[in-house]
Design an enzyme around this catalytic site. Structure first.
Site, PDB file in Angstrom:
ATOM      1  N   GLU A 180      -1.870  -9.193  -1.810  1.00 53.62           N
ATOM      2  CA  GLU A 180      -0.884  -8.404  -1.011  1.00 53.62           C
ATOM      3  C   GLU A 180      -1.726  -7.843   0.087  1.00 53.62           C
ATOM      4  OE1 GLU A 180       2.738  -5.659  -1.822  1.00 53.62           O
ATOM      5  OE2 GLU A 180       0.721  -4.676  -2.286  1.00 53.62           O
ATOM      6  N   TRP A 181      -1.364  -8.151   1.429  1.00 52.12           N
ATOM      7  CA  TRP A 181      -1.607  -7.526   2.417  1.00 52.12           C
ATOM      8  C   TRP A 181      -0.708  -6.330   2.711  1.00 52.12           C
ATOM      9  CZ3 TRP A 181      -1.763  -9.028   8.331  1.00 52.12           C
ATOM     10  CH2 TRP A 181      -2.449  -7.703   9.173  1.00 52.12           C
ATOM     11  N   ARG A 182      -1.021  -5.037   2.674  1.00 47.55           N
ATOM     12  CA  ARG A 182      -0.291  -4.184   2.949  1.00 47.55           C
ATOM     13  C   ARG A 182      -0.588  -3.763   4.622  1.00 47.55           C
ATOM     14  NH1 ARG A 182       1.645   0.040  -0.444  1.00 47.55           N
ATOM     15  NH2 ARG A 182       1.936   1.157   1.416  1.00 47.55           N
TER      16      ARG A 182
ATOM     17  N   LYS B 101      11.738  -6.876  -7.771  1.00 48.88           N
ATOM     18  CA  LYS B 101      10.773  -6.026  -8.226  1.00 48.88           C
ATOM     19  C   LYS B 101      11.292  -4.579  -7.995  1.00 48.88           C
ATOM     20  CE  LYS B 101       6.489  -3.972  -6.391  1.00 48.88           C
ATOM     21  NZ  LYS B 101       5.736  -3.636  -4.919  1.00 48.88           N
TER      22      LYS B 101
ATOM     23  N   ARG C 142       5.430  -1.761   3.774  1.00 47.58           N
ATOM     24  CA  ARG C 142       6.075  -0.849   3.056  1.00 47.58           C
ATOM     25  C   ARG C 142       6.554   0.100   4.160  1.00 47.58           C
ATOM     26  NH1 ARG C 142       7.984  -2.300   0.037  1.00 47.58           N
ATOM     27  NH2 ARG C 142       6.232  -2.946  -1.365  1.00 47.58           N
TER      28      ARG C 142
ATOM     29  N   GLN D 177      -2.429   2.105 -10.697  1.00 43.81           N
ATOM     30  CA  GLN D 177      -3.107   0.902 -10.784  1.00 43.81           C
ATOM     31  C   GLN D 177      -4.601   0.798 -11.219  1.00 43.81           C
ATOM     32  OE1 GLN D 177      -3.110  -0.928  -6.748  1.00 43.81           O
ATOM     33  NE2 GLN D 177      -0.935  -1.048  -6.620  1.00 43.81           N
TER      34      GLN D 177
ATOM     35  N   GLU E 199       9.732   4.394   1.371  1.00 40.37           N
ATOM     36  CA  GLU E 199       9.426   3.795   0.192  1.00 40.37           C
ATOM     37  C   GLU E 199       8.014   3.875  -0.336  1.00 40.37           C
ATOM     38  OE1 GLU E 199      11.538   0.808  -1.709  1.00 40.37           O
ATOM     39  OE2 GLU E 199      13.395   0.891  -0.727  1.00 40.37           O
TER      40      GLU E 199
ATOM     41  N   SER F  51      -3.036   0.889  -4.121  1.00 45.80           N
ATOM     42  CA  SER F  51      -1.846   0.886  -3.176  1.00 45.80           C
ATOM     43  C   SER F  51      -0.704   1.716  -3.611  1.00 45.80           C
ATOM     44  CB  SER F  51      -1.287  -0.460  -2.532  1.00 45.80           C
ATOM     45  OG  SER F  51      -1.026  -1.236  -3.654  1.00 45.80           O
TER      46      SER F  51
ATOM     47  N   ARG G  29       2.075  -1.577 -16.914  1.00 46.58           N
ATOM     48  CA  ARG G  29       1.470  -2.647 -15.979  1.00 46.58           C
ATOM     49  C   ARG G  29       0.589  -3.643 -16.956  1.00 46.58           C
ATOM     50  NH1 ARG G  29       0.976  -1.034 -10.462  1.00 46.58           N
ATOM     51  NH2 ARG G  29       1.697   1.194 -10.413  1.00 46.58           N
TER      52      ARG G  29
ATOM     53  N   HIS H 251      11.581   0.909  -4.556  1.00 47.91           N
ATOM     54  CA  HIS H 251      10.478   2.130  -5.006  1.00 47.91           C
ATOM     55  C   HIS H 251      11.114   3.390  -5.229  1.00 47.91           C
ATOM     56  CE1 HIS H 251       8.338  -1.221  -3.268  1.00 47.91           C
ATOM     57  NE2 HIS H 251       7.219  -1.320  -4.339  1.00 47.91           N
TER      58      HIS H 251
END
Length: 254
Positions: free
Chosen positions: A47-49, A171, A83, A237, A87, A233, A214, A144
């Protein structure tokens, strides 16, 4: 019946939850340098934020990064995520600009999935999802809540809304105030998966309190999970190596 989602060589919705590793670098050099380390990491998707990127609003420079990311990552699928601040992201943006950011990425031919925040407004979200699909790109619809865990019925309703609006993968991520909140998220996940979902879903309870959510997706119905290679992120995590080990242990025991 859950229909799997195929992205490049990855099949989402069967077997172990697939591991997504985020990149949250601020410069092109940081982003590409981190991506070059991923050949030694147990991951399924990156995932590129892009909201962390210093030139996030300049699509020419964004595309330059995407071109190099695509080259470095090869057949690893790329999830493109801006993002928004509302959120939990790094930058505020209005709905129209947000739509343009997502659609520009989808039209580039360089990303495989895009994240679309479902509560951006129904009309504009439908426009984004339809436009993304026209380019053959998949949609992860997201929501979120960094303040609380909604009740079970509310979580299920939000996921159902994403599905009804055409997202390929719904999600939701919520913040627990206590252990019982984690159970609420897991119960909602199981109900959505068993009674409503016809496609893969992603759910998680954030922070250290929610870390269990998770790793137990295969038990309750969440098809993907996020692990940190360098910088996390979102709160809670796990490191990606530990995450992969636990997922494999659980899978072998089921």
């Amino acid at each position: 019946m859950i229909q799997t989602v195929k992205v490049r060589n990855l099949t989402i919705g069967e077997g172990n939850p697939k591991i997504i590793v985020p990149i949250v670098g601020t410069t092109k050099e940081e982003i590409i340098t981190e991506a070059r380390t991923f050949d030694a990491i147990p991951l399924d998707m990156v995932e590129w934020r892009v909201d962390w990127f210093e030139n996030a609003f300049d699509f020419i420079k964004v595309k330059e990064v995407l071109v190099e990311l695509r080259e470095v990552l090869g057949e690893i699928p790329i999830l493109y995520t801006f993002r928004t601040a509302k959120e939990g992201g790094e930058k505020p943006v209005d709905a129209e600009e947000y739509a343009n950011i997502i659609l520009d990425a989808a039209s580039s031919g360089l990303v495989d999935l895009v994240d679309v925040e479902i509560f951006t407004g129904d009309e504009i979200v439908r426009k984004i999802i339809d436009g993304v699909h026209e380019h053959g790109v998949k949609v992860v619809a997201s929501n979120h809540d960094f303040h609380k865990t909604p009740d079970k019925d509310d979580i299920v309703a939000r996921l159902c809304k994403m599905q009804e609006m055409g997202a390929d993968i719904p999600k939701i991520a919520v913040m627990p105030a206590c252990k019982r909140d984690v159970l609420t998220l897991l119960a909602a996940t199981e109900e959505m998966y068993t009674d409503h979902a016809d496609r893969p879903i992603i759910t998680m309870s954030m922070s250290g309190t929610g870390v269990l959510s998770r790793i137990c997706g295969e038990v309750f119905g969440s098809a993907m999970t996020f692990g940190a290679a360098k910088k996390a992120s979102a709160p809670g995590q796990m490191g990606v190596h530990d995450l992969a080990t636990v997922l494999d242990l659980l899978h072998k025991s089921m």
